[in-house]
Design an enzyme around this catalytic site. Structure first.
Site, mmCIF file in Angstrom:
data_model
loop_
_atom_site.group_PDB
_atom_site.id
_atom_site.type_symbol
_atom_site.label_atom_id
_atom_site.label_comp_id
_atom_site.label_asym_id
_atom_site.label_seq_id
_atom_site.Cartn_x
_atom_site.Cartn_y
_atom_site.Cartn_z
ATOM 1 C CE1 TYR A 13 28.197 -10.555 -35.828
ATOM 2 C CE2 TYR A 13 27.229 -11.494 -33.739
ATOM 3 C CZ TYR A 13 27.807 -11.834 -35.177
ATOM 4 O OH TYR A 13 27.441 -13.009 -35.926
ATOM 5 C CD GLU A 170 19.936 -20.226 -36.102
ATOM 6 O OE1 GLU A 170 19.547 -19.591 -37.190
ATOM 7 O OE2 GLU A 170 21.321 -19.863 -35.605
ATOM 8 C CB ALA A 315 23.930 -10.566 -34.392
#
Length: 402
Positions: A13, A170, A315
């Site tokens: 990123y 997650e 991120a």
């Protein structure tokens, strides 16, 4: 007179966004820009848990770098970074060397097992596309093997996840959707397959509000996840964790470690001062004592001066690093003042599967359930938009919000 050469290491990123911003802020005559990356693709790090669980195709989670960076404007080098020779303004690559006038180090993270015996050798980890694909294939193999075995071992169907932080939670959220699919596919009783999450801390999801954590726990437990908090792992064997003072052994056919990451080992090899695996950078994102080297993304600790601790390495932070880093590179080229990095916290949302999530947005407003899940997909689509505009969102995005 030759143009100054800006070399960006890593197309995660932070690195990819810095490269894009540089092409927008600088004309071709102002600087030569070089992007070095191990692979010819960028992958969505925040989607790797979906690839590992098998709920998202690996090709959906990766984008060819040449699709978002114009190779006529930026020199693209696909090679592995070995070391930075700061005194020579040179980067040693696996297959060549490259010199620079200005350097951006954004090489991402590596797994940190905190010295737990056997963890590095015996557990999978979610670090990149290939490691995530291996996990997915291994899980399915365990179910396929069980379905044809004459003598069945229920432990083969247990998926053991070490670490109850963001990635671990997650990941188990995605598994609650994939495991029933695999049971149906291989005609296996759903009650035979277990998903167990083990966290050493007193509770999962550090940094999240107590109400959000309680919601996440109930949501996952209602779908069959076993959560073991306050359970310190002393050893990872080939097919088990050894936990707690009593040495309890939890057996499994698949073991995945999500309990920690550290910055690229290139940093220490290159002589940078390391704190817990990363470099604590100056407020303008430069490495301490270095005028022409920026360190951003998962390689950097960026201090929150008000709280006296680093901003969380997310991120959204990495993408914001890119804006400050590219602006400061332009300032250095033209002798202008450098700006401090200021983090704009837009909130944090953790998915608990494709239709459930929880988190905070905009000044700690709490979100739960489908509303949070929709927001999570908006956040994911936004990062795609920033990288490649509406074309990339249409091609790779999560367009079904609910």
């Amino acid at each position: 007179m030759s143009k100054p050469k800006i070399v960006v290491l890593g197309a995660g990123y932070a690195g990819l966004m810095t490269t894009r911003r540089l092409t927008q802020k600088l004309g071709p005559e102002e600087a030569e820009i070089v992007l070095v990356n191990k692979h010819n693709y960028h992958y969505e790090t925040t989607w790797l848990h979906e690839v590992a669980a098998g709920t998202r195709n690996q090709n959906q989670a990766r984008t060819m770098i040449s699709d978002v960076i114009n190779p006529n404007r930026v020199s693209l080098i696909y090679d592995e970074v070995v070391e930075v020779k700061k005194d020579d303004n040179r980067v040693v690559l696996k297959n060549s060397d490259i010199t620079y006038d200005y350097l951006v180090i954004s090489l991402g993270f590596e797994t940190n097992t905190f010295g737990i015996k056997g963890m590095e050798k015996n557990a999978f980890s979610i670090t990149d596309i290939n490691s995530s694909r291996m996990i997915r294939e291994h899980i399915e193999y365990q179910f396929a093997k069980y379905s044809t075995a004459a003598k069945k071992n229920d432990d083969d169907l247990t998926i053991l996840v070490g670490g109850g932080g963001f990635t671990g939670i997650e990941f188990v959220g995605e598994l609650t959707e994939k495991v029933p699919e695999l049971c149906k596919k291989y005609d296996i009783d759903r009650s035979k397959a277990r998903i167990i999450n083990v966290e050493a801390a007193p509770r999962i999801l550090p940094g999240f509000n107590d109400d959000l954590v309680a919601y996440a726990k109930k949501s996952l437990q209602d779908r069959g996840v076993e959560i073991r908090e306050g359970a310190k792992i002393s050893e990872c064997k080939k097919s088990s964790f050894v936990i707690g003072d009593e040495g309890e052994e939890i057996k499994a056919g698949t073991i995945v470690w999500t309990g920690g990451v550290t910055g690229s080992s290139v940093l220490s090899k290159s002589g940078f001062e390391i704190t817990k695996g990363k470099v604590t950078v100056d407020s303008d994102l430069r490495a301490p004592g270095e005028n022409n080297i920026f360190i951003i993304g998962d390689c950097a600790w960026v201090m929150n001066k008000e709280e006296g601790r680093p901003f969380p390495p997310t991120a959204q932070a990495a993408i914001q690093h890119a804006d400050t880093c590219s602006s400061n590179l332009k300032a250095l080229l033209h002798g202008g003042p450098l700006e401090e990095f200021i983090f704009d916290n837009k909130g944090t949302v953790a998915s608990l599967g494709s239709k459930d999530a929880m988190g905070t947005v905009f000044d700690d407003h709490l979100l739960y359930g489908k509303q949070a899940s929709a927001m999570k997909k908006v956040i994911d689509n936004r990062s795609l938009f920033l990288l490649g505009g509406p074309k990339l969102v249409l091609k790779k995005g999560k367009l079904r919000l609910l």
